[in-house]
Motif scaffolding. Structure first.
Motif, PDB file in Angstrom:
ATOM      1  N   GLN A  82     -63.631-134.033 -47.222  1.00 25.95           N
ATOM      2  CA  GLN A  82     -64.381-132.963 -46.539  1.00 25.95           C
ATOM      3  C   GLN A  82     -65.435-132.377 -47.488  1.00 25.95           C
ATOM      4  N   GLU A 128     -56.179-126.998 -45.244  1.00 29.41           N
ATOM      5  CA  GLU A 128     -57.232-127.041 -46.264  1.00 29.41           C
ATOM      6  C   GLU A 128     -58.469-127.810 -45.818  1.00 29.41           C
ATOM      7  N   GLN A 129     -58.261-128.896 -45.073  1.00 24.99           N
ATOM      8  CA  GLN A 129     -59.416-129.707 -44.660  1.00 24.99           C
ATOM      9  C   GLN A 129     -60.335-128.868 -43.770  1.00 24.99           C
ATOM     10  N   MET A 156     -58.674-131.921 -49.555  1.00 29.83           N
ATOM     11  CA  MET A 156     -59.975-131.720 -48.897  1.00 29.83           C
ATOM     12  C   MET A 156     -61.103-132.497 -49.577  1.00 29.83           C
ATOM     13  N   CYS A 173     -62.398-126.203 -45.636  1.00 30.87           N
ATOM     14  CA  CYS A 173     -63.621-126.712 -46.248  1.00 30.87           C
ATOM     15  C   CYS A 173     -64.742-126.798 -45.202  1.00 30.87           C
ATOM     16  N   GLN A 187     -64.338-133.789 -38.708  1.00 34.64           N
ATOM     17  CA  GLN A 187     -64.772-132.686 -39.570  1.00 34.64           C
ATOM     18  C   GLN A 187     -65.773-131.726 -38.933  1.00 34.64           C
ATOM     19  N   GLN A 242     -57.347-132.619 -38.240  1.00 35.42           N
ATOM     20  CA  GLN A 242     -58.244-131.503 -38.564  1.00 35.42           C
ATOM     21  C   GLN A 242     -58.847-130.868 -37.310  1.00 35.42           C
TER      22      GLN A 242
END
Ligand SMILES: Cc1ncc(C[n+]2csc(CCOP(=O)(O)OP(=O)(O)O)c2C)c(N)n1
Ligand SMILES: [Mg+2]
Lengths: 282, 312
Positions: B91, B58-59, B88, B62, A127, A161
């Motif tokens: 996240q 989408e992840q 998400m 965020c 992330q 991601q």
């Protein structure tokens, strides 16, 4: 000739800083009897070069709006980052003995609300890079000079991601973003090759539109040279650095051993590790 | 419902976000390739410097928003309720709620309203999921005017907010002069027999049910609980104190949504009976919206029947 001398002095001082980082991070993990030494040790030269040379930061003003940002996407190796912050004076050095203790600013994974110098809270892999992209977009749109450095684990690149973030960096031509991959080829369960082969990282990063460099992540000359090279990035591309490293680097019995990913040394191991780092030939 | 005069609340979001963005360059929209359906096209056209389209990711959207928020921006991640609450979710937890960043998750297609799209696109669990996250505020406005007002209130509030809009037209209830405050329920009538608490666009059904009940001499206290978190505890406590029963109505699964939030308070006080009307722990399907509501008892009749049962 003179320039070389200056350079040698820089490398010497970074070597000392790296050593201090390794000792500090092992000290805090030993004190906490918990934490992740392997990936902290593999990233020590990179983090030392960033915090003692490359980053434009003001430890006395951690939220300085024009500062360079550092995102530790692989948040579990926060001991190496906390060590850099402690040594740069973001908080008193003794704070390192509170790692992972109740009420500590040094949470098990970085917490931007508690710890000065942390630009974003991380811990869930995959992330952090997206947040670095957001910071880099803000910098560009605001006409700011700051750069954003993001350290990603090699196992972490298995997260989809990461590639979402890279394509966004490429689309928005984030030449103020530097993605560093700590390529130690070990993750939690085993080597990356066994768990999920990474393929040709350099080719993948190039294909995603990054200006990609491959270096020895323990060679301070190579690290400082690549930072020199990208400092005035006129490629128009985001930068990727694949740093070839050894997990557990600097402590012989930890090097390349998966078990030291997330295990604290006992008293005897700690003493041996500190002696080894102290005695490391200069 | 859809043949009554009204507009979709996603259109209200489109208008509000454009007005906000023009006034304040810190307002950003992060699109995930559904800007056309989420009504951010005008924002993107007029304010390209405040617009980012990350594609179907989408992840990442965020995370990008969280990074922007650390640099003083006020980003609205814009997508459908299903993706904004589930793709998400972690996240949002890690990068928005935990560090309490000023990120808004603005979602169209809340509830069963994307009726013909079928179950994959019907966000019926979203509010419950978001409600469990510490630091999160969850808002589902009832109509066009309240959506505009609450989107603006969300922008003015410094912290994470989840906003839920409808795909389809819903009747006009409020007007531009009405004021809304996040966390403060709107009291429509002061009844003494029964309280109906509504969230989101089902407010219209509740109003019609209340009118029918009043004709049958049942005095109804009607509450629009547009913010289910933080829930207006005082409004629930007054309902407990002044009426003999509470019915909650939502276009959302009965698990962990408005009904659960109200039941949590009621169970602590323990003096009033309740009925929860909502999606009955089952997936939707492609069908007209009214049919989907009917299948779950989210109807005027359903509310009236529940009222009669409750008051015995
Ligand atoms: C999303 C997520 N999944 C799993 C974990 C647990 N975890 C912590 S570290 C780690 C391995 C990381 O390996 P790598 O990215 O190569 O880091 P390094 O070798 O530098 O320690 C895992 C799986 C996590 N923190 N986040
Ligand atoms: Mg690794």
């Amino acid at each position: 000739m003179r320039q070389e001398l200056v350079h040698d002095t820089l490398i010497d001082s970074l070597r000392t800083s790296t050593k201090e980082l390794r000792k500090t991070l092992l000290t805090m993990i030993h004190a906490a009897q918990s934490g992740h030494p392997g990936g902290s040790l593999s990233a020590s030269e990179i983090v030392a070069t960033l915090y003692f040379h490359e980053l434009r930061i003001k430890p006395e003003d951690p939220r300085w709006p024009d500062r360079d940002r550092f995102v530790l996407s692989k948040g579990h190796v926060c001991p190496v980052l906390y060590s850099a912050l402690a040594l740069r004076g973001y908080f008193p050095y003794e704070t390192i003995y509170t790692l992972r203790q109740e009420g500590s600013m040094l949470q098990g994974h970085p917490d931007m609300k508690r710890c000065p110098g942390i630009d974003i809270s991380t811990g869930s892999l995959g992330q952090g890079l997206s947040t670095a992209v957001g910071m880099a977009i803000a910098g560009k749109r605001d006409g700011k000079e700051y750069r954003v450095f993001c350290l990603v684990g090699d196992g972490e690149t298995q997260e989809g991601q990461i590639w979402e973030a890279l394509q966004t960096a490429s689309k928005y031509k984030l030449d103020n973003l530097v993605v560093i991959i700590d390529n130690n080829n070990i993750q939690n369960d085993d080597t990356c090759s066994v768990v999920m082969p990474l393929g040709d990282l350099e080719a993948k990063l190039n294909a995603f539109g990054l200006w990609t460099h491959v270096i020895d992540g323990h060679d301070l000359v190579q690290i400082t040279s690549v930072f020199d090279r990208i400092r005035n990035n006129d490629s128009g591309l985001p930068v990727a650095i694949v740093a070839k490293t050894v997990k557990g680097k600097g402590v012989s019995f930890m090097e390349d051993i998966t078990a030291w990913h997330g295990q604290a040394p006992n008293d005897e191991e700690f003493a041996r590790a500190m002696a080894e780092i102290e005695g490391e030939s200069r | 419902m859809s043949n009554t005069q009204g507009r979709a609340t996603r259109d209200a979001y489109g208008e509000a976000i454009l007005e906000l963005g023009k006034d304040d360059s810190r307002i950003y929209v992060i699109d995930c390739d559904i800007g056309r359906s989420c009504k951010t096209v005008e924002f993107a056209r007029q304010l390209p410097q405040q617009h980012i389209n990350v594609g179907i990711a989408e992840q990442n959207a965020c995370g990008v928003a969280a990074g922007l928020a650390t640099c003083g921006k006020i980003p609205f991640v814009t997508t459908y309720a299903v993706f904004g609450s589930m793709r998400m979710l972690e996240q949002i937890r890690q990068e928005v709620c935990y560090p309490h960043l000023n990120v808004k998750i603005a979602c169209s297609h809340g509830g069963l309203t994307p009726a013909n799209d079928g179950a994959s696109h019907q966000g019926i669990e979203d509010m419950g999921l978001l409600r469990t996250l510490a630091n999160m505020t969850v808002v589902a406005p009832a109509d066009f005017a309240s959506t505009k007002a609450l989107v603006k209130a969300a922008a003015a509030y410094d912290g994470p907010v989840y906003l839920r809009f409808t795909r389809d037209a819903v009747p006009f209830i409020y007007d531009d002069q009405d004021e809304f405050e996040i966390g403060k329920a709107v009291l429509h009538s002061e009844g003494t027999d029964l309280t109906i608490i509504s969230t989101g666009a089902v407010l219209d059904l509740c109003r019609r049910a209340a009118a029918l009940l009043e004709e049958r001499s049942i005095s109804v206290r009607l509450v629009d609980m547009h913010t289910i978190k933080p829930i207006d505890r005082a409004a629930v406590l007054s309902a407990i104190a002044t009426t003999k029963g509470i019915i909650t109505v939502e276009d959302h699964t009965i698990i962990n949504g408005l009904g659960s939030a109200v039941a949590e308070i009621v169970s602590e006080i323990g003096t009033v009976r309740m009925r929860r009307i909502g999606v009955q722990d089952q997936f939707g399907e492609s069908a007209p919206y009214e049919r989907l509501l009917e299948k779950n008892g989210i109807t005027v009749d359903g509310i009236v029947k529940a009222a009669q049962e409750l008051l015995g």
